[in-house]
Design a protein around this motif. Structure first.
Motif, mmCIF file in Angstrom:
data_model
loop_
_atom_site.group_PDB
_atom_site.id
_atom_site.type_symbol
_atom_site.label_atom_id
_atom_site.label_comp_id
_atom_site.label_asym_id
_atom_site.label_seq_id
_atom_site.Cartn_x
_atom_site.Cartn_y
_atom_site.Cartn_z
ATOM 1 N N PHE A 470 37.825 39.488 35.402
ATOM 2 C CA PHE A 470 38.095 38.406 36.344
ATOM 3 C C PHE A 470 37.293 38.541 37.643
ATOM 4 C CE2 PHE A 470 42.099 39.033 33.879
ATOM 5 C CZ PHE A 470 41.903 37.951 33.039
ATOM 6 N N THR A 475 32.364 35.068 33.813
ATOM 7 C CA THR A 475 33.631 34.656 33.193
ATOM 8 C C THR A 475 33.897 33.185 33.472
ATOM 9 O OG1 THR A 475 34.605 36.866 33.325
ATOM 10 C CG2 THR A 475 36.134 35.018 33.193
ATOM 11 N N LEU A 502 43.589 34.860 28.417
ATOM 12 C CA LEU A 502 43.372 35.544 29.690
ATOM 13 C C LEU A 502 44.680 36.230 30.098
ATOM 14 C CD1 LEU A 502 41.731 32.496 31.531
ATOM 15 C CD2 LEU A 502 40.573 34.193 30.122
#
Length: 627
Positions: A470, A475, A502
């Motif tokens: 993250f 991403t 996620l």
């Protein structure tokens, strides 16, 4: 799976028409049923005339439930009523008036063997050292009927002093509908009219993200110490939720105050209640859709200029997408039975039938090892660790069933990326960079991370993104390419995969929100309105499933929210999240959809955490053993 509601007012209005043509009579029926449900649970504890029950009543319909409960308990046990405020609502006044004759009779016969109803008023700010404190100490059951779901604002000092004594009493504590001090919409942003999508924060790109401030002062609960919480909330051993569960029961700050959660009927069957709820939901959704269409028809685009706030859509173009109010989107409470365990029923199988999970690791291999071993325990046919620096794996004792590879396995169909990988190079301190250069092991993680994401896209494989992932802008690009709700982007994108999960904790989610353009949010802000933020994020990336960790785990998929309350505090330990990641990846490898994998893994992970006797000593390895 049981539905949760942000408000039941409209549903109760619909139901009242079936209970009686007279709305007052219908409300009385619902209050009587609520009191009957409370009575059943009280009598499980106060099962003789020697047992003492203290009922704390407020001024509204929650108080009416309490007064009605006292009437129903009369003659079955000793009853003490604490009148916290004078009755104000119509039904509260009526319910208290119905008790007057019994109270008078009790005092007239106080020297007889008949049960008394003791009546106290909460007028003094201090409770400690008073007669009321002695009554609290001698009670076997304390029932909270003070505020109810409509509570907002701050808890007055007199209630703080009351809760401080009550929450330390030996009595069993039961809350009517919701523990007093909690808002029925905690965890959401509201504009005061019950709509939870108001007050959206715009970022630099003009997109909207939910503001993390509630319409009450309950947002301060998230920053309170356990001792402070016990002065501001009624801590129940059991909460009897009337009709349906309210969203405020699942705020992180509510976790310890709710206790065992039980839903009770209020005059109609569960089937009928939820049918009416669906009717209200559909009506509201249709009205909102019509409103959106009307708004879109009034807007037009000029052919050669960019869209601005005062430009309008041409009739031949698509209407502007307007976020649907959260009130019209569904929330669910997960149950153990919702897990679809990867049971093997066919006899004619081999390991290749159950997928190949690959965990891509950085220099910190511990997290990857936990994920790989959890994946094996969850049924993946093959589990491989691919480490950037394979020499690091030699430092650990690893299950021999886990393979260590110097390359990405060609047949891997589910990947884990992030745990132990390391942060974006730009986020490192100069000291860390210098140490890596000195050791000769410096590698451009940005390039490597992009390389692995591109490989996953090329293979059209499922992936779990966690931890360090993250902190990479790649991403964000991956989510945009694979999971975005941007129609134009979807047409251009040739990537077919949509099995993306996620798994951030609040701090990681804060970073993800910032990088995806939602704005900057502190961990405290996220904790206070995690449901709204998770929902908005999932609508922007509808092909991804978000698992937001916390006291209660939130799973968000294209606007729909599922909440898991089954875990234990033992999960608050290093490595627990890596185990969850491995479970999800193993289910994806076995061809689960992203949502099914997220739900099943979360439930498996939570229930495994409850099997260890001493929860303080449970480790990630123990958690894997209990899967």
């Amino acid at each position: 799976m049981e539905q949760i509601f942000e408000s039941v007012k409209e549903i109760e209005k619909k139901i009242s028409c079936f209970l009686s043509d007279d709305s007052d009579i219908a409300e009385s029926i619902m209050i009587e049923n609520a009191a009957m449900s409370l009575e059943q649970h009280v009598l499980k504890i106060a099962d003789s005339k020697k047992k003492s029950v203290l009922i704390m009543c407020g001024s509204g319909n929650n108080g009416a439930d309490g007064y009605t409960l006292a009437r129903r308990l009369f003659g079955k046990c000793k009853i003490n009523l604490l009148q916290c405020e004078d009755p104000k609502s119509l039904h509260c006044k009526k319910s208290f008036e119905n008790l007057q004759s019994l109270i008078k009779k009790s005092y007239a016969d106080k020297n007889s063997d008949k049960t008394l109803i003791g009546l106290f008023a909460l007028k003094d700010k201090e409770v400690k050292g008073t007669l009321l404190e002695k009554v609290i100490e001698k009670s076997d059951v304390i029932v909270d009927c003070i505020f109810g779901t409509g509570f907002h604002g701050t808890v007055e000092e007199k209630y703080q002093n009351l809760f401080k004594v009550v929450n330390h009493a030996q009595a069993k504590r039961i809350a009517c509908d919701i523990p007093s001090g909690l808002s029925g919409t905690s965890g959401l942003r509201s504009d005061g009219d019950g709509r939870s999508d108001a007050g959206l924060r715009s970022d630099d790109c003009g997109r909207k993200a939910a503001v993390c401030k509630t319409d009450t002062d309950n947002s301060t609960l998230s920053s309170m110490t356990p001792q402070e919480l016990k002065r501001n909330l009624f801590f129940a051993d059991k909460t009897i939720s009337m009709g349906a569960h309210k969203i405020g029961l699942f705020a992180d700050a509510a976790k310890d105050a709710v206790g065992k959660l039980i839903r009770a009927e209020i005059g109609v069957s569960d089937e009928f209640f939820f049918r009416m709820a669906e009717n209200v939901f559909q009506t509201a959704s249709n009205q909102q859709l019509a409103s959106n269409q009307q708004l879109a028809s009034n807007q037009q685009l000029t052919s050669n200029q960019q869209l601005t706030s005062n430009q309008q859509l041409t009739s031949n173009q698509q209407p502007v997408s307007i976020t649907q109010p959260a009130s019209y989107e569904k929330l669910y409470l997960l149950e153990k039975s919702d897990a679809k365990l990867p049971e093997r029923k066919s006899q004619n199988t081999h390991k290749g039938n159950f997928g190949h999970t690959c965990i891509i690791s950085g220099t910190k291999c511990g997290a990857a090892i936990l994920s790989a071993e959890a994946a094996l325990k969850t049924g993946t046919g093959l589990s491989t660790i691919y480490a950037i620096d394979s020499s690091k794996t030699a430092e650990f004792k690893i299950d021999p069933s886990v393979m260590i590879s110097e390359g990405i396995p060609s047949n891997a169909n589910a990947f884990v990326l992030g745990p132990g990988f390391g942060r974006d190079d730009s986020a490192k301190s100069d000291e860390n960079k210098a140490n890596e250069n000195k050791s000769g092991k410096s590698q451009n993680k940005n390039e490597l991370f992009k390389k692995y994401l591109d490989l996953i896209k090329e293979k059209n494989a499922a992936v779990v993104l966690d931890a360090d992932s993250f902190y990479y802008d790649d991403t964000v690009k991956f989510l945009k390419d694979v999971c975005s709700s941007d129609n134009a982007n979807q047409k251009e994108c040739k990537i077919k995969t949509s099995r993306v999960v996620l798994t951030p904790h609040p701090k990681e989610f804060s970073e993800l929100l910032k990088r995806t353009g939602f704005g900057e949010y502190s961990v405290k802000e996220i904790t206070e309105t995690r449901i709204t933020l998770a929902r908005e994020f999932s609508k922007k990336y509808p092909s991804a499933v978000l698992i937001l960790k916390g006291a209660n785990t939130i799973i968000a998929s294209n606007g729909t929210i599922c909440i898991c309350t089954l875990g234990s505090p033992s999960l608050s330990k290093a490595g627990s999240g890596d185990v969850l990641t491995g479970i999800i990846a193993a289910l994806l490898a076995q061809n689960y959809s992203a949502l099914d994998a997220a739900i099943t893994a979360t439930i498996m992970h939570a229930t495994a955490s409850t099997k260890y006797t001493n929860n303080y000593s449970q480790t990630a390895e123990n958690l894997i053993d209990n899967l």
